[in-house]
Design a protein around this motif. Structure first.
Motif, PDB file in Angstrom:
ATOM      1  N   ALA A  77       0.914  -1.081  -0.084  1.00 16.04           N
ATOM      2  CA  ALA A  77      -0.230  -0.464  -0.040  1.00 16.04           C
ATOM      3  C   ALA A  77       0.840   1.815  -0.209  1.00 16.04           C
ATOM      4  CB  ALA A  77      -0.777  -0.179   1.221  1.00 16.04           C
ATOM      5  N   THR A  78       1.997   1.364   1.112  1.00 15.70           N
ATOM      6  CA  THR A  78       2.884   2.547   0.766  1.00 15.70           C
ATOM      7  C   THR A  78       3.626   2.229  -0.371  1.00 15.70           C
ATOM      8  OG1 THR A  78       3.604   1.848   3.388  1.00 15.70           O
ATOM      9  CG2 THR A  78       4.715   3.417   1.907  1.00 15.70           C
ATOM     10  N   HIS A  79       3.963   2.216  -1.554  1.00 16.19           N
ATOM     11  CA  HIS A  79       4.446   1.986  -2.478  1.00 16.19           C
ATOM     12  C   HIS A  79       3.536   1.894  -3.631  1.00 16.19           C
ATOM     13  CE1 HIS A  79       6.388   0.636  -6.357  1.00 16.19           C
ATOM     14  NE2 HIS A  79       6.077  -0.361  -7.113  1.00 16.19           N
ATOM     15  N   GLU A  80       1.991   1.872  -3.746  1.00 12.30           N
ATOM     16  CA  GLU A  80       1.116   2.745  -4.217  1.00 12.30           C
ATOM     17  C   GLU A  80       1.331   3.935  -4.090  1.00 12.30           C
ATOM     18  OE1 GLU A  80      -2.212   0.548  -3.954  1.00 12.30           O
ATOM     19  OE2 GLU A  80      -1.229  -1.637  -4.021  1.00 12.30           O
ATOM     20  N   LEU A  81       0.895   3.945  -2.705  1.00 14.12           N
ATOM     21  CA  LEU A  81       0.998   6.132  -2.329  1.00 14.12           C
ATOM     22  C   LEU A  81       2.315   6.538  -2.761  1.00 14.12           C
ATOM     23  CD1 LEU A  81       0.291   7.997  -0.630  1.00 14.12           C
ATOM     24  CD2 LEU A  81       1.641   7.228   1.297  1.00 14.12           C
ATOM     25  N   LYS A 124      -7.411   9.235  -0.461  1.00 13.16           N
ATOM     26  CA  LYS A 124      -7.897   8.903   0.315  1.00 13.16           C
ATOM     27  C   LYS A 124      -8.393   7.417   0.499  1.00 13.16           C
ATOM     28  CE  LYS A 124     -10.493  12.898  -0.345  1.00 13.16           C
ATOM     29  NZ  LYS A 124     -11.463  13.881  -1.118  1.00 13.16           N
ATOM     30  N   ALA A 125      -8.426   6.753  -0.167  1.00  8.49           N
ATOM     31  CA  ALA A 125      -8.683   4.920   0.201  1.00  8.49           C
ATOM     32  C   ALA A 125      -6.850   4.308   1.222  1.00  8.49           C
ATOM     33  CB  ALA A 125      -8.986   4.399  -1.598  1.00  8.49           C
ATOM     34  N   LEU A 126      -5.710   5.036   0.053  1.00 12.34           N
ATOM     35  CA  LEU A 126      -5.166   4.613   0.099  1.00 12.34           C
ATOM     36  C   LEU A 126      -4.531   4.576   1.979  1.00 12.34           C
ATOM     37  CD1 LEU A 126      -2.295   4.087  -3.084  1.00 12.34           C
ATOM     38  CD2 LEU A 126      -2.728   2.087  -1.253  1.00 12.34           C
ATOM     39  N   ARG A 171      -6.641   5.309   4.051  1.00 15.05           N
ATOM     40  CA  ARG A 171      -7.776   5.261   5.211  1.00 15.05           C
ATOM     41  C   ARG A 171      -6.989   2.928   4.715  1.00 15.05           C
ATOM     42  NH1 ARG A 171     -11.422   7.300   2.485  1.00 15.05           N
ATOM     43  NH2 ARG A 171     -12.740   5.452   1.194  1.00 15.05           N
ATOM     44  N   PHE A 172      -6.984   2.520   4.253  1.00  9.82           N
ATOM     45  CA  PHE A 172      -6.522   1.456   4.501  1.00  9.82           C
ATOM     46  C   PHE A 172      -4.904   0.927   5.252  1.00  9.82           C
ATOM     47  CE2 PHE A 172      -3.327  -2.064   2.472  1.00  9.82           C
ATOM     48  CZ  PHE A 172      -4.837  -2.790   2.967  1.00  9.82           C
ATOM     49  N   ILE A 173      -4.430   2.225   5.148  1.00 10.25           N
ATOM     50  CA  ILE A 173      -3.211   1.963   5.452  1.00 10.25           C
ATOM     51  C   ILE A 173      -3.138   2.733   7.109  1.00 10.25           C
ATOM     52  CG2 ILE A 173      -0.730   3.277   6.424  1.00 10.25           C
ATOM     53  CD1 ILE A 173      -0.465   3.700   3.368  1.00 10.25           C
ATOM     54  N   GLU A 174      -3.767   3.796   7.362  1.00  8.44           N
ATOM     55  CA  GLU A 174      -4.440   3.944   8.852  1.00  8.44           C
ATOM     56  C   GLU A 174      -5.226   2.771   9.486  1.00  8.44           C
ATOM     57  OE1 GLU A 174      -5.845   8.080   8.903  1.00  8.44           O
ATOM     58  OE2 GLU A 174      -3.911   8.519   8.740  1.00  8.44           O
ATOM     59  N   GLY A 175      -5.564   1.338   9.202  1.00 11.16           N
ATOM     60  CA  GLY A 175      -6.584   0.402   9.204  1.00 11.16           C
ATOM     61  C   GLY A 175      -5.387  -0.630   9.889  1.00 11.16           C
ATOM     62  N   PHE A 176      -4.423  -0.368   9.597  1.00 10.63           N
ATOM     63  CA  PHE A 176      -3.542  -1.770   9.914  1.00 10.63           C
ATOM     64  C   PHE A 176      -3.529  -1.798  11.272  1.00 10.63           C
ATOM     65  CE2 PHE A 176      -1.884  -1.441   5.441  1.00 10.63           C
ATOM     66  CZ  PHE A 176      -2.355  -3.295   5.380  1.00 10.63           C
ATOM     67  N   PRO A 177      -2.976  -2.391  11.885  1.00 11.05           N
ATOM     68  CA  PRO A 177      -3.609  -2.959  13.280  1.00 11.05           C
ATOM     69  C   PRO A 177      -1.780  -2.638  13.891  1.00 11.05           C
ATOM     70  CG  PRO A 177      -3.258  -4.919  12.470  1.00 11.05           C
ATOM     71  CD  PRO A 177      -3.480  -4.190  11.455  1.00 11.05           C
TER      72      PRO A 177
END
Length: 192
Positions: free
Chosen positions: A32-36, A52-54, A56-62
Motif C-alpha cells: 500500500a505504501t508503494h502504491e502511495l 483517500k482509500a490508501l 484509510r487502508f494504511i491507517e487501519g493496520f493494527p
C-alpha cells in the motif's frame, strides 16, 4: 538495500524475495505504501480518490502490541510498528502537503518511532529487510531532527550510509532509494 517501496514493478525477483521473508500484514502495508509513492505525481481526481482509500487502508493496520518493557515482545513486532508509523506519516505528508516534522507534530509518533526503532534489533540492519530499515531511518531522521532523539536517528542513518559506501553492497542501490524518497518528498511539498 533497495527498499521494496521503490522496486521496479518489472523486477519480480526482488518483490518475491521480499514477500517470502515477511508476514502478511507487513507485506500488505508495504504494498500500500508503494502504491502511495507511485500515486504522488498524479493530481487527477481518480488519484485523489485512491489516495483517500490508501490513507484509510494504511491507517487501519493494527497497532503492534506495545509494551513498556522492550524485552516482552520480539524485535519483529517493533520492526512492523516502525514501518506502520512511518507509512502513516507518509499518508499525512501526501494528503496535507506537510513536512515530515509537521506531520508528526502534536502526536506521539516521535516517541513511538524512537521506541520501536531502538527495540527492533538494528544491529543486524534488519537482515533481509535492510531496505525497509533504510526507508524508516531516513523518515525517522527527518521527523526526529529537532527532538531529543536526533542523535539516535542521525547515528542510525550514518551507520547505514557507511555500510552502503564501505560494505559489500552496491553503493548505487541505497542512493537510488534515497533519490526516490527525495523526489517523493519534493512532489508532496509542491502539491503535485
Amino acid at each position: 538495500w533497495v527498499s521494496p517501496l521503490f522496486w521496479p514493478e518489472s523486477n519480480m525477483l526482488l518483490l518475491n524475495k521480499f514477500r517470502s521473508s515477511c508476514d502478511e500484514n507487513l507485506q500488505q502495508l508495504i504494498q500500500a505504501t508503494h502504491e502511495l509513492i507511485e500515486l504522488v505525481p498524479d493530481a487527477s481526481d481518480a488519484a485523489t480518490t485512491k489516495l483517500k482509500a490508501l490513507q484509510r487502508f494504511i491507517e487501519g493496520f493494527p497497532k503492534a502490541e506495545k509494551k513498556d518493557n522492550s524485552q516482552v515482545v520480539s524485535p519483529q513486532v517493533h520492526r512492523y510498528e516502525s514501518c506502520r508509523l512511518t507509512a502513516i506519516l507518509m499518508t499525512r505528508v501526501v494528503s496535507r502537503g506537510e513536512t515530515w516534522s509537521d506531520a508528526a507534530n502534536g502526536t506521539t509518533f516521535e516517541k513511538d518511532i524512537a521506541f520501536s526503532l531502538s527495540n527492533s534489533d538494528t544491529g543486524d540492519f534488519w537482515g533481509e529487510h535492510v531496505g525497509l530499515l533504510y526507508w524508516v531511518s531516513l523518515i525517522a531522521y527527518a521527523v526526529l531532527h529537532k527532538t531529543r532523539y536526533r542523535l539516535f536517528s542521525a547515528g542510525l542513518v550514518h551507520r547505514l550510509i557507511s555500510e552502503i559506501c564501505y560494505g559489500d553492497q552496491d553503493p548505487h542501490i541505497g542512493v537510488h532509494s534515497l533519490k526516490c524518497l527525495g523526489k517523493f518528498e519534493e512532489a508532496c511539498r509542491v502539491g503535485k
